[in-house]
Design an enzyme around this catalytic site. Structure first.
Site, PDB file in Angstrom:
ATOM      1  N   ASP A 171      11.592  51.519  68.238  1.00  0.00           N
ATOM      2  CA  ASP A 171      11.186  51.428  66.835  1.00  0.00           C
ATOM      3  C   ASP A 171      12.207  52.148  65.952  1.00  0.00           C
ATOM      4  O   ASP A 171      12.640  51.640  64.916  1.00  0.00           O
ATOM      5  CB  ASP A 171       9.796  52.045  66.671  1.00  0.00           C
ATOM      6  CG  ASP A 171       9.067  51.561  65.426  1.00  0.00           C
ATOM      7  OD1 ASP A 171       9.483  50.555  64.823  1.00  0.00           O
ATOM      8  OD2 ASP A 171       8.058  52.192  65.065  1.00  0.00           O
ATOM      9  N   HIS A 254      11.902  44.266  62.020  1.00  0.00           N
ATOM     10  CA  HIS A 254      10.436  44.321  62.003  1.00  0.00           C
ATOM     11  C   HIS A 254       9.809  42.965  61.692  1.00  0.00           C
ATOM     12  O   HIS A 254       8.720  42.654  62.182  1.00  0.00           O
ATOM     13  CB  HIS A 254       9.949  45.397  61.026  1.00  0.00           C
ATOM     14  CG  HIS A 254       9.889  46.761  61.638  1.00  0.00           C
ATOM     15  ND1 HIS A 254      10.996  47.563  61.779  1.00  0.00           N
ATOM     16  CD2 HIS A 254       8.858  47.457  62.207  1.00  0.00           C
ATOM     17  CE1 HIS A 254      10.655  48.693  62.375  1.00  0.00           C
ATOM     18  NE2 HIS A 254       9.362  48.654  62.645  1.00  0.00           N
ATOM     19  N   HIS A 257       9.828  41.281  64.956  1.00  0.00           N
ATOM     20  CA  HIS A 257       8.696  41.817  65.723  1.00  0.00           C
ATOM     21  C   HIS A 257       7.410  41.101  65.351  1.00  0.00           C
ATOM     22  O   HIS A 257       6.628  40.684  66.206  1.00  0.00           O
ATOM     23  CB  HIS A 257       8.523  43.316  65.469  1.00  0.00           C
ATOM     24  CG  HIS A 257       7.152  43.827  65.809  1.00  0.00           C
ATOM     25  ND1 HIS A 257       6.081  43.739  64.918  1.00  0.00           N
ATOM     26  CD2 HIS A 257       6.651  44.397  66.931  1.00  0.00           C
ATOM     27  CE1 HIS A 257       4.999  44.229  65.489  1.00  0.00           C
ATOM     28  NE2 HIS A 257       5.321  44.633  66.701  1.00  0.00           N
ATOM     29  N   HIS A 271       4.951  48.015  70.460  1.00  0.00           N
ATOM     30  CA  HIS A 271       5.584  47.707  69.171  1.00  0.00           C
ATOM     31  C   HIS A 271       7.096  47.923  69.217  1.00  0.00           C
ATOM     32  O   HIS A 271       7.888  47.037  68.878  1.00  0.00           O
ATOM     33  CB  HIS A 271       4.950  48.600  68.090  1.00  0.00           C
ATOM     34  CG  HIS A 271       5.614  48.529  66.758  1.00  0.00           C
ATOM     35  ND1 HIS A 271       5.320  47.564  65.819  1.00  0.00           N
ATOM     36  CD2 HIS A 271       6.574  49.320  66.189  1.00  0.00           C
ATOM     37  CE1 HIS A 271       6.057  47.757  64.737  1.00  0.00           C
ATOM     38  NE2 HIS A 271       6.836  48.811  64.940  1.00  0.00           N
TER      39      HIS A 271
END
Length: 364
Positions: A171, A254, A257, A271
């Site tokens: 992340d 992101h 993602h 995540h």
């Protein structure tokens, strides 16, 4: 548009700090709701109870339902109202913390977040990521303020499985590259303004810390110890990445993602594991220098972050499913718009396929 940087009111990190929780909370409320998982309650419930003993602060534990969804948030709002709580505490992983933040926002009370893992950069942010009850990304809930307190007990974080710390590195890996893209496109950040020099500096420090301390921290946690390298990675994953993404901006990694959440084979991934692949895909979209891509891929391989479809569980590539993910990533309102170039679902799909090929090249 002004340049803006935001952060939690207080950030505390150290071994054994969860036992001091009530001392930090006493100025925020007199009746607190503590949101925690069933497993977290078994491991940490007695420690939290001991902290509140003889303080005069009323507290009630509530077991987290599993997803930061509209239904779970609304359920917990009713609990807060029924128990007349004036402060919400979230103890656990990113979805628990995001849920606690959302509940406290709607109920207009302070929120304290206590991450027990360093697997995401969620704790410090004025943001909750809302999913469906089945775990599919739905929207971002932007909050008017960051948490009143972020308290990280590094001994507890270091005792968690190493994969969780590594996920947090995945992340955090996106932070600098997304901030760089947002700054280049002159886009607004989650903080509601343009990228500040301070946010860029924190984002770059985050990346540099990963490169210098990441492997050492993973090895230490696998050996069951909390070293200075572990402390630095916890700070990078939690604070540097948290401030860096929020005031530096989100972009391709992101959004990709979020697109991957529609592929069921990826549902077992954390995540940060999906964000790491999203970072590689973003670098392909940008046609980043070869040495930059090589450094990122080599780091991911060394710490165990996925760089191929196979490592994410996609054994057979279905281009229609990839296009569905690419289309979701490119949805109106998601953060691909912050890239300093024109991005289409077709380009995202091609970049994902190329990222997988690059990952396989470096692994072979």
């Amino acid at each position: 548009m002004a340049n803006i940087i935001i952060s939690p009111n207080k950030y505390v990190q150290g071994q054994g700090e969860l036992s001091n929780l009530s001392g930090y909370v006493k100025s925020l409320g007199t009746s607190v709701l503590i949101l925690i998982s069933a497993g977290g309650m078994k491991r940490l419930g007695s420690l939290v109870e001991s902290s509140f003993a003889d303080t005069g602060i009323a507290y009630a534990f509530e077991t987290f339902g599993g997803e930061c969804s509209e239904n779970e948030i609304n359920r917990l709002r009713k609990v807060v109202a029924e128990k007349k709580c004036d402060c919400v505490i979230g103890i656990g992983g990113g979805k628990i913390l995001d849920t606690a933040k959302a509940v406290a926002y709607y109920e207009k009370c302070p929120v304290v977040v206590c991450p027990t893992i360093a697997s995401t950069d969620a704790p410090c942010s004025a943001l909750s990521v809302i999913y469906s009850d089945d775990g599919v990304f739905e929207r971002y809930l932007f909050l008017p303020a960051n948490p009143n307190l972020v308290l990280v007990d590094s001994a507890i974080v270091a005792a968690a499985p190493a994969r969780l710390l590594v996920s947090g590195m995945g992340d955090a890996l996106a932070t600098y590259f997304e901030a760089r893209a947002t700054k280049a496109s002159r886009s607004d950040t989650c903080a509601g303004g343009k990228v500040t020099s301070a946010a860029m500096a924190l984002a770059k420090l985050c990346y540099d810390t990963l490169m210098t301390e990441g492997v050492k921290a993973k090895i230490a946690v696998e050996a069951g110890v909390c070293t200075e390298a572990v402390e630095r990675i916890i700070e990078a994953n939690t604070y540097l990445s948290g401030i860096g993404f929020e005031s530096g901006g989100l972009a391709g990694a992101h959004a990709i993602h979020n697109g991957l959440t529609c592929i069921k084979e990826c549902h077992h991934l954390y995540h940060g594991e999906k964000v790491a692949f999203g970072t590689l895909t973003q670098l392909v979209l940008e046609n980043a220098p070869e040495e930059e891509i090589e450094e990122v891929v080599s780091f991911c391989i060394e710490v165990g972050l996925p760089v191929t479809f196979a490592e994410m569980g996609i054994k057979k590539v279905d281009k229609e499913k990839l296009m569905e993910a690419a289309t979701l990533a490119s949805a109106e309102g998601d953060t691909l718009r912050n890239m300093p170039l024109e991005v289409t679902p077709e380009k995202v799909c091609a970049a994902m396929i190329a990222a997988d090929a690059i990952g396989r090249y470096f692994k072979d």
